[in-house]
Design an enzyme around this catalytic site. Structure first.
Site, PDB file in Angstrom:
ATOM      1  N   ASP A   1      -3.857  -0.052  -3.457  1.00  0.00           N
ATOM      2  CA  ASP A   1      -2.441   0.078  -3.759  1.00  0.00           C
ATOM      3  C   ASP A   1      -2.159  -0.354  -5.206  1.00  0.00           C
ATOM      4  OD1 ASP A   1       0.166   0.550  -2.343  1.00  0.00           O
ATOM      5  OD2 ASP A   1       0.585  -1.477  -3.048  1.00  0.00           O
TER       6      ASP A   1
ATOM      7  N   GLU B   1      -4.576   4.029  -6.437  1.00  0.00           N
ATOM      8  CA  GLU B   1      -3.232   4.590  -6.603  1.00  0.00           C
ATOM      9  C   GLU B   1      -2.781   4.292  -8.022  1.00  0.00           C
ATOM     10  OE1 GLU B   1       1.338   4.406  -4.935  1.00  0.00           O
ATOM     11  OE2 GLU B   1       0.209   2.576  -5.247  1.00  0.00           O
TER      12      GLU B   1
HETATM   13  C1  NOJ Z   1       2.676   1.778  -3.220  1.00  0.00           C
HETATM   14  C2  NOJ Z   1       2.769   2.207  -1.795  1.00  0.00           C
HETATM   15  O1  NOJ Z   1       2.296   3.512  -1.682  1.00  0.00           O
HETATM   16  C3  NOJ Z   1       4.225   2.046  -1.408  1.00  0.00           C
HETATM   17  O2  NOJ Z   1       4.494   2.621  -0.159  1.00  0.00           O
HETATM   18  C4  NOJ Z   1       4.555   0.580  -1.406  1.00  0.00           C
HETATM   19  O3  NOJ Z   1       5.928   0.412  -1.140  1.00  0.00           O
HETATM   20  C5  NOJ Z   1       4.237  -0.032  -2.776  1.00  0.00           C
HETATM   21  N1  NOJ Z   1       2.981   0.372  -3.284  1.00  0.00           N
HETATM   22  C6  NOJ Z   1       4.208  -1.529  -2.675  1.00  0.00           C
HETATM   23  O4  NOJ Z   1       3.060  -1.931  -1.984  1.00  0.00           O
END
Ligand code: NOJ
Length: 565
Positions: A217, A274
């Site tokens: 993440d 990500e």
């Molecule tokens: C990215 C995630 O994909 C999202 O859903 C989340 O709210 C944020 N990071 C915080 O973890």
């Protein structure tokens, strides 16, 4: 393009990844929320769809302030989703079917209920409290002339991604802590080696159980400026700032390399990041090469081993306008920027983005499916996109997402793209039992657009996805070959997939009409293998060819041309 030199060999290169948002996939215990046994019960569907790996969004113990992206224990399963034994059963059942399992790992922040944070906030005395420095604490700014109370004197101008300041005042210890997302999601201090070691240990916990990799993440946000400098104003929008000191800090790459070493010590596991960044910055997340640069004397060049993420997620197709020149530009730029030995990837949807079929319309969503599954590189599908699922309307009393609750009406809410998977034409579409209220409403046309109904229709979008996935698996050109001649001609996007130099694969021509009117173009001699309207397969083409609005064509060329330099 540096592709055929370094052919795909790993499962995460040739395979297709499918994202499951566990709350919304399949409920088995009648609480209206999906769970791990639910995923296990649907593995045969995923096998028949033709994907190779599942990525499961977080299911760890969590107060669910951000639906699991606020983790309170990295090494367990939230009772809402099941137990560790349920997870082990899911992993074994997936592996038995040849499916890989990728977990979502959330390293940037924990829940404010994580024992680490509870201890961190217990005292500011670092000798008595060895975890104080595990999070980012800061004194209030010096008082100005207006003598604001300390709790109003934010240390700097950093803002939360979910709106408002990124600092929360902790009255008992009289300091602020940083939260890049909700105040219930305090940011860990990644400059602290103890934090790094603790996270790597948690990764090992899952790797030891046999998981095949992680989607990390917000990987590009892990480290923040050590001097806590103010972000500069955004010249394009003076109400906002540019994340110069809160994103993509140079030290992040060292962390990514450390994470990669953890995974590499287990063999063929994958590290996905990500990362929302422009392409030149994004490709740096593949990392630096090790010493095994190709030897010009050697007949077979050795693939350089990059030490960063295997797949820094490429979200540029999600963010792009849907027209041919914009998309051709992304593909060409990305291919030209990839470092030697880096494997491309593309994503068209996820749980944070408006649904594909809503963004570009149902007809173009079919062309997008063909595009995603014929481009060079690993595709990631979002659950339900194979059914053409759309954003659902959410009434004010149905809002669940904190991003919407924090800033109502600003379009930040992500509930619309998280609605339950549609399985059957029975009440609640087979997602949960009939008498239960699902955690989010169902898409209105669930009776006709569920997976079972679409399976019986020879021209449904599900049938198209199945055929595309099957063709991609069958033809090594499609899953491992090169790409050439990426171009836009008006509304037509075109490129060629180039056979591997093994003498027995085929070159393919891809043609997409991304406009709203029928269009004509030229094509070298070949046979139509698939059209997105699922009509006209088998016909031979040579020269002028007409393409419907929103149609994509996959054509096996009569002769292979290789990559023209
Ligand atoms: C990215 C995630 O994909 C999202 O859903 C989340 O709210 C944020 N990071 C915080 O973890």
């Amino acid at each position: 393009m540096p592709d055929s030199e370094f052919p795909a060999t790993e499962w995460w290169q040739t395979g297709v990844i499918y994202q499951i948002y566990p709350r919304s996939f399949q409920d088995t215990n009648g609480d209206g929320i999906g769970d791990l046994p639910g995923i296990t019960s649907r593995l045969d569907y995923l096998v028949s769809l033709g994907i190779d790996a599942i990525w499961i969004s977080p299911f760890y113990p969590s107060p669910m302030a951000d639906f699991g992206y606020d983790v309170s224990d990295y090494t367990n399963v939230d009772p809402l989703f099941g137990t560790l034994a349920d997870f082990d059963a899911l992993l074994a059942a997936a592996h038995n079917r040849g499916l890989r399992v990728i977990l979502d790992f959330v390293p940037n922040h924990t829940s404010d209920q994580h024992p680490w944070f509870l201890q961190s906030k217990s005292s500011r005395d670092q000798r008595a409290n060895p975890k104080r420095n595990w999070y980012l604490w800061h004194d209030a700014a010096q008082p100005g002339d207006d003598w604001q109370p300390a709790k109003n004197r934010y240390p700097n101008n950093w803002m939360s991604q979910f709106g408002g300041h990124a600092w929360e005042w902790d009255q008992p210890t009289e300091q602020f802590y940083l939260h890049s997302f909700l105040k219930e999601q305090p940011d860990l201090n990644w400059r602290n080696p103890q934090v790094r070691a603790a996270i790597y240990m948690a990764m090992r916990f899952w790797l030891d159980r046999g998981v095949d990799g992680f989607r990390m993440d917000v990987l590009w946000l892990l480290i923040k400026d050590e001097f806590f400098r103010n972000n500069p104003p955004n010249p394009q929008d003076l109400a906002s700032t540019l994340p110069v000191f809160t994103a993509d800090q140079p030290e992040t790459h060292k962390i990514v390399a450390e994470m990669r070493s953890v995974l590499d010590s287990y063999g063929d596991r994958v590290l996905i990041g990500e990362i929302y960044l422009p392409l030149p910055e994004l490709v740096r997340y593949y990392g630096q090469s090790d010493d095994s640069t190709p030897n010009p004397q050697s007949p077979t060049p050795k693939t350089p081993q990059l030490r960063g993420a295997n797949l820094p997620f490429n979200f540029h197709l999600i963010q792009s306008q849907w027209y041919a020149e914009a998309i051709a530009h992304i593909i060409r730029t990305y291919e030209s920027l990839l470092p030697a030995g880096a494997w491309p990837n593309y994503v068209l949807g996820n749980h944070d983005q408006s649904r594909l079929a809503t963004r570009i319309g149902p007809q173009q969503a079919r062309a997008a499916a063909m595009l995603l599954l014929t481009l060079r590189g690993t595709p990631t599908l979002y659950y339900g996109d194979e059914l053409g699922m759309q954003d659902i309307p959410i009434a004010p009393d149905q809002v669940r997402d904190p991003a919407e609750k924090n800033e109502p009406g600003k379009g930040k809410g992500r509930d619309p793209e998280r609605s339950p998977m549609l399985w059957l034409d029975t009440p609640n579409a087979g997602f949960t039992s009939a008498e239960v209220t699902p955690w989010l409403p169902l898409q209105h046309d669930w009776q006709t657009e569920n997976a079972t109904a679409q399976s019986t229709r020879p021209r449904s979008i599900l049938t198209l996805y199945r055929k595309l996935l099957q063709l991609r698996r069958q033809h090594d050109t499609l899953h491992s070959g090169g790409i050439a001649d990426v171009a836009a001609e008006g509304n037509i996007l075109r490129f060629r997939r180039v056979a591997l130099p093994n003498g027995h694969s085929t070159d393919f021509q891809l043609l997409f009409n991304l406009g709203n009117d029928i269009a004509t173009t030229q094509c070298a001699p070949g046979t139509v293998v698939l059209t997105t309207i699922l009509d006209g397969e088998g016909s031979h083409v040579d020269g002028a060819i007409t393409i419907e609005a929103g149609e994509g064509l996959l054509i096996a060329l009569d002769s292979n041309e290789g990559i023209l330099e």
